[in-house]
Scaffold this motif. Structure first.
Motif: not given
Length: 208
Positions: A35, A37-41, A89, A91-92
């Motif tokens: 996690t 910046g608040g995004n899951e990677y 950028w 997340n793909d």
């Protein structure tokens, strides 16, 4: 900057090191989620994000040590930054997986463009390593062009139809083995068109 001699093992380490580090890091982090910046990677995206500056650093070190970068190295770096950056950028992971396709299409297209002009761009890159007659270079370039286009198609098939882990193994070992195998199978051409001492200027026309 003039070209300088460098320890071949150091040079090989700088060229292959980032790829091997990417592979090992992926195996260790593939099942983890991060996690940021608040995004899951996924682990693959995190490893890709680390791979980009690592490749920039290793390519910069190669340039500093040798005083020269090949056009292939520069093109590879640019495409890694562009497609790897898009993957991180957005997340793909699909963008990074498409990167080898773009590289091989670019290489094949450049070689094909040279052939349309009646010249071998491969010769300008590899002539010092493999002195061949002009006819031999044209044949080898034609085969390499088709080979690169074939690798582009193969990469598309693999990443679209298999798991990320399978693709990472394919990218790390399969593509490298394919490149090695291609040049190993050109032995007859190298023998037939090798330049010997006191050879006359080559005026042959390629037949295959």
């Amino acid at each position: 900057m003039a070209q300088k001699e460098v320890n071949p093992f150091l040079k090989m380490g700088l060229e292959l090191g980032p790829i091997l580090i990417f592979f090992v890091a992926y195996l260790r982090l593939k099942d983890r989620l991060f996690t940021i910046g608040g995004n899951e990677y996924e682990g693959f995206i995190v490893v890709t994000a680390a791979f980009i500056p690592l490749l920039i650093a290793s390519t910069g070190a190669l340039w500093w040590l040798t005083g020269k970068l090949s056009k292939m190295q520069i093109a590879t770096l640019v495409l890694v930054v562009v497609f790897g950056g898009l993957s991180v950028w957005l997340n793909d992971d699909r963008f990074f997986k498409m990167k080898p396709t773009m590289i091989y299409v670019l290489f094949g297209g450049i070689l094909g463009f040279g052939l349309l002009r009646g010249t071998s761009y491969l010769q300008s890159l590899m002539e010092e390593m493999m002195p061949l007659k002009d006819a031999g270079w044209i044949i080898l370039t034609r085969r390499a062009m088709m080979f690169f286009f074939g690798l582009a198609i193969l990469n598309e098939i693999v990443w679209r139809s298999t798991s990320t882990e399978t693709w990472v193994y394919f990218k790390t070992f399969g593509l490298s083995a394919a490149l090695f195998g291609f040049f190993m199978t050109q032995g007859k051409l190298f023998q037939e068109y090798a330049i010997e001492e006191d050879d006359p200027v080559d005026a042959d026309t390629p037949e295959a």
